[in-house]
Design a protein around this motif. Sequence first.
Motif, PDB file in Angstrom:
ATOM      1  N   ALA A  82       1.938  -8.172   1.375  1.00  0.00           N
ATOM      2  CA  ALA A  82       1.128  -8.591   1.375  1.00  0.00           C
ATOM      3  C   ALA A  82       0.593  -6.919   1.769  1.00  0.00           C
ATOM      4  O   ALA A  82       1.399  -6.010   2.165  1.00  0.00           O
ATOM      5  CB  ALA A  82       1.060  -9.454   2.982  1.00  0.00           C
ATOM      6  N   LEU A  83      -1.260  -7.302   1.595  1.00  0.00           N
ATOM      7  CA  LEU A  83      -2.134  -4.964   1.324  1.00  0.00           C
ATOM      8  C   LEU A  83      -2.918  -5.458   2.365  1.00  0.00           C
ATOM      9  O   LEU A  83      -3.622  -6.785   1.905  1.00  0.00           O
ATOM     10  CB  LEU A  83      -1.417  -4.354   0.170  1.00  0.00           C
ATOM     11  N   ILE A  84      -2.991  -4.868   3.112  1.00  0.00           N
ATOM     12  CA  ILE A  84      -4.449  -4.926   3.836  1.00  0.00           C
ATOM     13  C   ILE A  84      -5.273  -3.803   3.256  1.00  0.00           C
ATOM     14  O   ILE A  84      -4.907  -2.103   3.598  1.00  0.00           O
ATOM     15  CB  ILE A  84      -3.903  -5.353   5.317  1.00  0.00           C
ATOM     16  N   VAL A  85      -6.489  -3.340   3.410  1.00  0.00           N
ATOM     17  CA  VAL A  85      -7.060  -2.511   2.784  1.00  0.00           C
ATOM     18  C   VAL A  85      -8.330  -2.680   3.283  1.00  0.00           C
ATOM     19  O   VAL A  85      -9.463  -3.549   4.161  1.00  0.00           O
ATOM     20  CB  VAL A  85      -7.425  -2.438   1.318  1.00  0.00           C
ATOM     21  N   ARG A  86      -9.176  -1.488   3.914  1.00  0.00           N
ATOM     22  CA  ARG A  86     -11.066  -1.823   3.865  1.00  0.00           C
ATOM     23  C   ARG A  86     -11.161  -1.370   2.003  1.00  0.00           C
ATOM     24  O   ARG A  86     -10.979  -1.822   1.251  1.00  0.00           O
ATOM     25  CB  ARG A  86     -11.260  -0.982   4.609  1.00  0.00           C
ATOM     26  N   MET A 130       8.945 -10.319   5.929  1.00  0.00           N
ATOM     27  CA  MET A 130       8.152 -10.073   4.890  1.00  0.00           C
ATOM     28  C   MET A 130       7.697  -8.444   5.013  1.00  0.00           C
ATOM     29  O   MET A 130       7.388  -7.933   6.759  1.00  0.00           O
ATOM     30  CB  MET A 130       6.995 -11.187   4.779  1.00  0.00           C
ATOM     31  N   LYS A 131       6.700  -7.718   4.611  1.00  0.00           N
ATOM     32  CA  LYS A 131       6.600  -6.562   4.442  1.00  0.00           C
ATOM     33  C   LYS A 131       5.165  -6.489   4.193  1.00  0.00           C
ATOM     34  O   LYS A 131       4.909  -7.443   3.635  1.00  0.00           O
ATOM     35  CB  LYS A 131       7.178  -5.855   3.312  1.00  0.00           C
ATOM     36  N   VAL A 132       4.407  -5.876   4.970  1.00  0.00           N
ATOM     37  CA  VAL A 132       2.627  -5.437   5.351  1.00  0.00           C
ATOM     38  C   VAL A 132       2.276  -3.760   4.889  1.00  0.00           C
ATOM     39  O   VAL A 132       3.574  -3.135   5.882  1.00  0.00           O
ATOM     40  CB  VAL A 132       1.746  -5.990   6.058  1.00  0.00           C
ATOM     41  N   LEU A 133       2.190  -4.052   3.772  1.00  0.00           N
ATOM     42  CA  LEU A 133       1.333  -2.242   3.638  1.00  0.00           C
ATOM     43  C   LEU A 133      -0.070  -2.528   3.811  1.00  0.00           C
ATOM     44  O   LEU A 133      -0.949  -2.849   3.385  1.00  0.00           O
ATOM     45  CB  LEU A 133       1.913  -1.950   1.827  1.00  0.00           C
ATOM     46  N   VAL A 134      -0.262  -1.561   4.916  1.00  0.00           N
ATOM     47  CA  VAL A 134      -1.539  -1.447   4.923  1.00  0.00           C
ATOM     48  C   VAL A 134      -2.738   0.039   4.938  1.00  0.00           C
ATOM     49  O   VAL A 134      -1.560   1.058   5.177  1.00  0.00           O
ATOM     50  CB  VAL A 134      -2.504  -1.282   6.959  1.00  0.00           C
ATOM     51  N   THR A 135      -3.137   0.064   3.983  1.00  0.00           N
ATOM     52  CA  THR A 135      -3.473   1.482   3.725  1.00  0.00           C
ATOM     53  C   THR A 135      -5.352   2.232   3.918  1.00  0.00           C
ATOM     54  O   THR A 135      -5.103   3.400   3.301  1.00  0.00           O
ATOM     55  CB  THR A 135      -3.171   1.050   2.021  1.00  0.00           C
ATOM     56  N   ASP A 136      -5.934   1.433   4.984  1.00  0.00           N
ATOM     57  CA  ASP A 136      -6.551   1.827   5.769  1.00  0.00           C
ATOM     58  C   ASP A 136      -6.749   1.586   6.842  1.00  0.00           C
ATOM     59  O   ASP A 136      -6.132   0.760   7.559  1.00  0.00           O
ATOM     60  CB  ASP A 136      -7.980   1.376   4.688  1.00  0.00           C
ATOM     61  N   ALA A 161       3.495  -4.048  -8.380  1.00  0.00           N
ATOM     62  CA  ALA A 161       3.804  -4.998  -6.723  1.00  0.00           C
ATOM     63  C   ALA A 161       3.607  -6.347  -7.308  1.00  0.00           C
ATOM     64  O   ALA A 161       3.076  -7.036  -7.154  1.00  0.00           O
ATOM     65  CB  ALA A 161       2.574  -4.633  -6.072  1.00  0.00           C
ATOM     66  N   PRO A 162       5.396  -6.536  -8.775  1.00  0.00           N
ATOM     67  CA  PRO A 162       5.017  -8.226  -8.041  1.00  0.00           C
ATOM     68  C   PRO A 162       5.292  -9.140  -6.889  1.00  0.00           C
ATOM     69  O   PRO A 162       5.983 -10.158  -7.538  1.00  0.00           O
ATOM     70  CB  PRO A 162       6.627  -7.365  -8.622  1.00  0.00           C
ATOM     71  N   ASP A 163       6.388  -8.952  -6.124  1.00  0.00           N
ATOM     72  CA  ASP A 163       6.314  -9.922  -4.442  1.00  0.00           C
ATOM     73  C   ASP A 163       4.967  -9.839  -4.512  1.00  0.00           C
ATOM     74  O   ASP A 163       4.931 -10.690  -2.879  1.00  0.00           O
ATOM     75  CB  ASP A 163       7.559  -9.088  -4.072  1.00  0.00           C
ATOM     76  N   LEU A 164       3.949  -8.751  -4.433  1.00  0.00           N
ATOM     77  CA  LEU A 164       2.338  -9.363  -3.440  1.00  0.00           C
ATOM     78  C   LEU A 164       1.754 -10.172  -3.558  1.00  0.00           C
ATOM     79  O   LEU A 164       1.921 -11.329  -4.264  1.00  0.00           O
ATOM     80  CB  LEU A 164       1.482  -8.910  -4.204  1.00  0.00           C
ATOM     81  N   VAL A 165       1.521 -11.326  -2.284  1.00  0.00           N
ATOM     82  CA  VAL A 165       1.239 -12.293  -2.124  1.00  0.00           C
ATOM     83  C   VAL A 165       0.020 -12.977  -1.828  1.00  0.00           C
ATOM     84  O   VAL A 165      -0.802 -13.674  -2.037  1.00  0.00           O
ATOM     85  CB  VAL A 165       2.148 -13.615  -1.134  1.00  0.00           C
ATOM     86  N   ILE A 166      -0.157 -11.535  -1.527  1.00  0.00           N
ATOM     87  CA  ILE A 166      -1.971 -11.562  -0.808  1.00  0.00           C
ATOM     88  C   ILE A 166      -2.835  -9.883  -0.405  1.00  0.00           C
ATOM     89  O   ILE A 166      -1.649  -9.208   0.180  1.00  0.00           O
ATOM     90  CB  ILE A 166      -1.979 -12.741   0.254  1.00  0.00           C
TER      91      ILE A 166
END
Length: 529
Positions: free
Chosen positions: A44-48, A1-7, A61-66
Motif C-alpha cells: 500500500a502507498l499513502i500520499v498527499r 503487509m507493508k505500507v509506504l507513506v511518502t507524505d 510496484a508489482p505488489d501494490l494493492v491500494i
Amino acid sequence: MKVLVTDPIADAGIDRLRAAGHEVETAYDVEGEALHAAVADANALIVRSGTTVDAALFEAAPDLVIVGRAGIGVDNIDIDAATEHGVIVANAPEGNVRAAAEHTVAMAFATARSIPQAHNRLTGGEWAKGDFLGTEVNNKTLGIVGFGRVGQEVGKRLASLGTDLVIFDPYISEERAEQFGAELVDDLDACLERSDFLTIHTPLTSETENMIGEAELAKLEGGYVVNCARGGIVDEAALAAAVEDGVLRGAAVDVFAEEPVSPDNPLLHVDDVIVTPHLGASTEAAQENVAVSTAEQVLAAFEDEPVVNALNAPSVDESAFPAIEPYIELAETAAKVAVQMFDDRVERVEVTYAGEIAEEDVDLVTASALKGVFQPLEWQANAVNAPGIAEKRGIDVTESKTRQSEDFQSLVTVTVGDGDREVSVCGTQFAGGDSRIVRIDDYRIDAIPHGHMLAVRNEDSPGVIGFIGTVLGEHDLNIAGMFNGRETIGGEALSVYNLDQPVPDEVLAQLEADERVMKTTYISLDNGE
C-alpha cells in the motif's frame, strides 16, 4: 503487509495501521528512482499532494494493492494506470470537508473586509481606518462552481449569513440544489453574471483546467473570487490583472498551479489579492480524520472488503455490505467454474441475479464475477481491472436481475459464451456461509465449490459412475464428494467430483477414451488449496 507513506500524515493513521499488525515505512521527499526503489515491495502507498503517482511508479510496484490519498484531490495520481495494474485508488473526501469549508468562508470575509491588508498597515505603525471600506455578505449572491461536499458546506454557512446561492455544477440535479435553497444554472457564464462572490470547489481535470480566465472574470465585474479548491482552475495571471485593474474588488487564493508557489507568481504582488499556502485542510482535526480514514481504507483493501471511497473500483455502502458479502466470493467461484468448463475464447459474460440479492447494489459482485472469468486466464486480473480487461478484449458484459429465484432465496448465475455455445453456472448461499453450485447449464446438482473439482458429461447408464470412480482410484485420486444430475433417464448426465488432488491430463484422457464419457473438465478453485 507493508505500507509506504511518502507524505506526512497524522500519527493516528500510522498508529492504526501498526496496531493492525502491518509494517509502516515513511519515506518523505523521495522521488524518481529512490521512490521506485522504496515502493518496490510495498503493498500500500499513502500520499498527499506532494507525491506524483504515475504509470512508471505502478510498473515499479508489482505488489501494490491500494494507493490511499490522505485528502480529496487526486490529480497527482494516474488513475487510469492504477486501474490497468489492478490497484485501488481511494481518497478521504470527508475528513477535511469542514476544515476546507471553514477556510473558504474565512477567506471570503478576509477579502471582503481587507483584514490582512489592514493588519499589515496597523502593525507597520499606520492607523489607516479611512482607507478600507468593506463589503458585507448579507444580501449578496454567492456563486458556487462545483457543489460537492465542500461546496455544500460553504453554501450552508454563507446562506445562513444572508447570501443567495447560485450554483453551476453539471453533475447535480435541481432537486439537490433546492434542498440547500440554491438556484442551479445551466452554464458558467450565468453563474458569473449573477455573483457578487464566486467560490470554486471542483477537482482539477482537463475539463476544468483554466476554466476561469480573462473573459470569465470580466463577467464578475465588481465581485470577489475565492479559490480554495485546486490550483490551475483559475488563470492566475488573468486573476491578478483583473484585481489590479479594478475589474474585481478582490480575491483570496489558497491553491496554486505550481506548489510551492514561485516568488514570481503575479498573485503574490497585488495588494487586494490575499494568499495562503494551501491551508484549507490544515487543522488538527482534519489531518487526524483523513489519516485515520485513509488507514481504514488500506485495511479494508488488505481484507478484500469494500473500500468505501474507491475511485476506480466498485464499492458499496458499509451498511449494505453484509447483504452482498457472501455472494462476492460465490460469483467469482461460479465464474471460475464456468470459464474452465467453457474452455474456449470468451466473447460475452452475463451475470444474473435472482431473488433477494436482486434488490441489492451488486456492482461489486459483478466485478468479482469478471475477476473469476479472467483469473484462470490472466493472473493479474482483479475486481479493479477486470472490467477494463473485458472492454479491451471486446467482451460484452451484461447484468440482469429478476425477483423470481426458483426454489432458493437468492441465486447468482454466471454465463460465459461466444456466438455458438455457452456455459452457465448457478450458485446460492445457505445459512452459515455454506456456498453451493446448484445448476450447471440444465443440470441440477448440489456441489461444494472448493479446491479440486472434476466435471464429467456422460451417458446416464449403469456402471458409468463406477467406472469413473475406479479410474480415479487407480490413480490415487481420493473423492471427497460426488454430485450427479441428469436431464432425462438414460440421456446425458453431469457428475461433479470434489477431489483431494489435482487431476492429471492422462486421467482425463483415460476417462474420455470410454465411449460413455463425452467430456471431462478439471476445475481448479482457490489455487487448488
